[in-house]
Design an enzyme around this catalytic site. Sequence first.
Site, PDB file in Angstrom:
ATOM      1  N   ASP A   1     -20.018  48.075  -7.504  1.00 17.98           N
ATOM      2  CA  ASP A   1     -20.978  46.984  -7.347  1.00 17.98           C
ATOM      3  C   ASP A   1     -22.394  47.572  -7.325  1.00 17.98           C
ATOM      4  OD1 ASP A   1     -22.026  44.475  -6.854  1.00 17.98           O
ATOM      5  OD2 ASP A   1     -21.020  44.181  -4.932  1.00 17.98           O
TER       6      ASP A   1
ATOM      7  N   GLU B   1     -26.760  47.887 -11.117  1.00 16.44           N
ATOM      8  CA  GLU B   1     -27.771  47.525 -12.130  1.00 16.44           C
ATOM      9  C   GLU B   1     -28.808  48.633 -12.377  1.00 16.44           C
ATOM     10  OE1 GLU B   1     -25.594  44.325 -10.634  1.00 16.44           O
ATOM     11  OE2 GLU B   1     -27.007  45.530  -9.470  1.00 16.44           O
TER      12      GLU B   1
ATOM     13  N   ASP C   1     -22.877  36.943  -7.763  1.00 18.32           N
ATOM     14  CA  ASP C   1     -22.982  36.174  -6.520  1.00 18.32           C
ATOM     15  C   ASP C   1     -23.270  34.708  -6.790  1.00 18.32           C
ATOM     16  OD1 ASP C   1     -22.550  38.582  -5.336  1.00 18.32           O
ATOM     17  OD2 ASP C   1     -24.624  38.923  -4.740  1.00 18.32           O
TER      18      ASP C   1
END
Length: 941
Positions: free
Chosen positions: A521, A524, A598
């Site tokens: 996770d 980015e 999310d």
Amino acid sequence: MVKHENFKTCDQSGFCKRNRAYADSTTSHGSAWQAPYRLDSKSITFKQGKLEGIILKTISDAGETVRLPLTVTFQQSGTARVTVDEEKRRKGNIDLRHDSKARKERYNEAAAWAIVGGLDPSKTATLSEQQEGGFTKVFYGPSNSYLAVIQHSPFIIDFKRDDETQVTFNERGFLNMEHWRPKIEKEVKEGEGPGTETTEDQSTWWEETFGGNVDSKPKGPESVGLDISFPGYEHVFGIPEHAGPLSLKETRGGSGNHNDPYRLYNSDVFEYEMDSPMTLYGAIPFMQAHRKDSTVGVFWLNAAETWIDIVKSKVSTNPLSLGIGGRTDTQTHWFSESGLLDVFVLLGPTPKDITKSYGELTGYTQLPQQFAIAYHQCRWNYVTDEDVRDVDRKFDKHNIPYDVIWLDIEYTDGKKYFTWDSHTFGDPLGMQKQLDERDRKLVAIIDPHIKNEGGYHVVDELKSKALAVKNKDGNIYEGWCWPGSSHWVDCFNPAAIAWWKTLFKYDSFKGTAPNTFIWNDMNEPSVFNGPETTMPKDNLHHGNWEHRDVHNINGMTFVNATYEAMLERKKGEIRRPFVLTRSYYAGSQRLGAMWTGDNQANWDHLAASIPMLLNNGLAGFPFAGADVGGFFGNPSKELLTRWYQAGTFYPFFRGHAHIDTRRREPYLAGGPYTDIITQALRLRYQLLPAWYTAFHEASVDGTPIIRPHYYVHPSDEKGFAVDDQFYIGSTGLLAKPVVAEGSNSVEIYIPDDETYYDYFDYTIYHGKGRKTVAAPLEKIPLLMQGGHVIPRRDRPRRSSGLMRWDPFTLVVVMDKAGNAEGSLYLDDGETFDYQSGAYIHRKFSFDKASSSLASEDLGTKGSKTAAYLKTMAKVRVEKVVVIGARNEWAAKKDVMIIEDGSKTAARADFSYHAAEGNKGAWVVVRDPKVAIGNSWKIDFS
């Protein structure tokens, strides 16, 4: 709600604003515009499928030019690749400001990460014998049926198929390559404004500020832009990740359109908004254009921040027709902050041709372990190992199937990855042993930010080995994320990958077991105190490439390192890894699964998940899902139930929730909701053979796992923009999840004249158009298109691993002509032995003429074929259901079975069920006693 102030609009992004202004200026000049880019005719060479030359960019009234090397490669696959570089930067003949250590070249290593094949130059591409002055023409593609027409001045390329232009580069003159130039520190005299020597806006050339962060921009302006036109194409798809419709909207304002371009800049955008061109977590710069019976595509290979404008114009073929009967052209404008101009053109002509060609370039999706396509149970966070055990027991108590339970960051010791909190997870191996008793798995989160705390062995090694991302000054970069002060592993560095692999070995990551898998996770990367919640663009990666050059690839490099690590946890234990990623780029499909991040627990986010996942599949990354139930907020029981029914059809199927939400495991919903959710989960498990077959198909030819209407019916213009229903693999299953509160029915669009049957009660639907299908809360709208054979396993089990030796049911759905066809792919669902022939691949065909159902081998024998078939010898077909049964079968009591290897024919019981009302007739053949891996025939005559 999303914090818009944290993320740039086009007007706040210097190069986006400049390229849009350049396009506006070009357009305003009309035919008087003199494009500054021309191909030097004398520089052109053509050899072995490759055309090279120099584009000259005129930069002054005196005729001063900048040299831009051009390469057009016509590939054996039929794809064309156009690359433009900048000679001065390529040779390093530029000066960097601020004594920067950054590389001087334009970033040229994106292909090393994204491309795995399909680059062989064509051996048959030839120059046209009929060359015109100022043009170069090249025939290429299958049987040299494609034609590239390169106009020298101004520089334009037309790509033709079937004697018709399909794609055009620079038709509108928006080509813009910001060349290197020194900053002129001009003294501003009294009464004279800055920048009066040029009409260009230089305000963001040399420095850019956003949210209190300053980008030093040591190389000055270096963006690349190009307009790409699709004449006659009204619909364009792809370029994920965005929350919006499948058919992309226009972006230059107007009713129902966007005002900003679609943005690709991987970002941590939680609680993202609907119907927006705003960037999200992933970026795949691949677009398809579709019109009746024709699909084309372009792949913009650039890892920097990218924006895409889309406009559509109606072109009348007759000036007196008032637009009736004309065509629609889609014109796109692409621009990236840095790097090469590197674009692939794919001419189709079918949607499947496009996804196959794209997959040849970037790789096909991973064939996952079977557990990975079953149901995953997750939340932030299961708080102790006993909590995990309790959830596991309660799934069993309520007879609810699941395969994987997940741990978010709270399992760690103070958010230090590769550790366990000894107070809450004191016995991780015992916890995993309990899971393994039902063949279940554990997934643990590992993020790229490494806590900056003395004595933590991982960060100590990261520092001592100099494997972290650096700031613009060449020192280790420090930012803020979940652990607080953190450093980021630089997985562009081969040495960092080698080190990362050591951390996952069982004796290093103590407490993990063979049934532990990984979730990446925040990759980015998410940096809480960084510009736009990510890294500064002038950070430095391995090789001194700036972060701005590689940003959209960054997440993929981290997953690549984890994937490699999972292959080498223990010597001799080679199994397919499972890694989930939030951030991704072209090529990430080779490494695992993604999810849409999310989302929120509301009906709009449920509805948006479907076109988002469809677009991801079209862009080559079909192993995709969304958080079932919504990550933020508490769904109503109706919404939760409907979301599980929709999630049953997500290729990646996971329930997940925020730490502040109420617990929502399926068994907590209560009656009737728990029972309805359980039935949805059992439907997923029943159809796992069909899903696994669809995954296999995607892994060998790039076909999406869930398919939009235009992909399956490319001639049906009314269905091109349909994005709330879809087909599952090649099964003919057509699903339309309920995504509106209080709905008791849905309108399903049927695009063809084939007969469709309700999956559950065989109600018949036929005739093109919209059909009302009842959908009370307990009902999932799911139809079967005639002409297919659907493989199932009907025995309910607690996990997919426990189904390994279960028999199969074949559902034969007759088409109007009385025929049907389908396939099954099967392997051990775990290892790579299938690459050596350890698999079963069967084609099932029902032929009206012979009135028989036959099983035919589609496999290719390998070194492990025989051994695998031996292990599967007792796995049989226990039932055949034929829907749309013939009336003349009503009196039959049995059918004859002929199986390879049997000396005599056998017979099996046969029961006929007559049509009732608008429901189709059906028959059941019980226990034909044929092996799933054998060739056989069931004779209904």
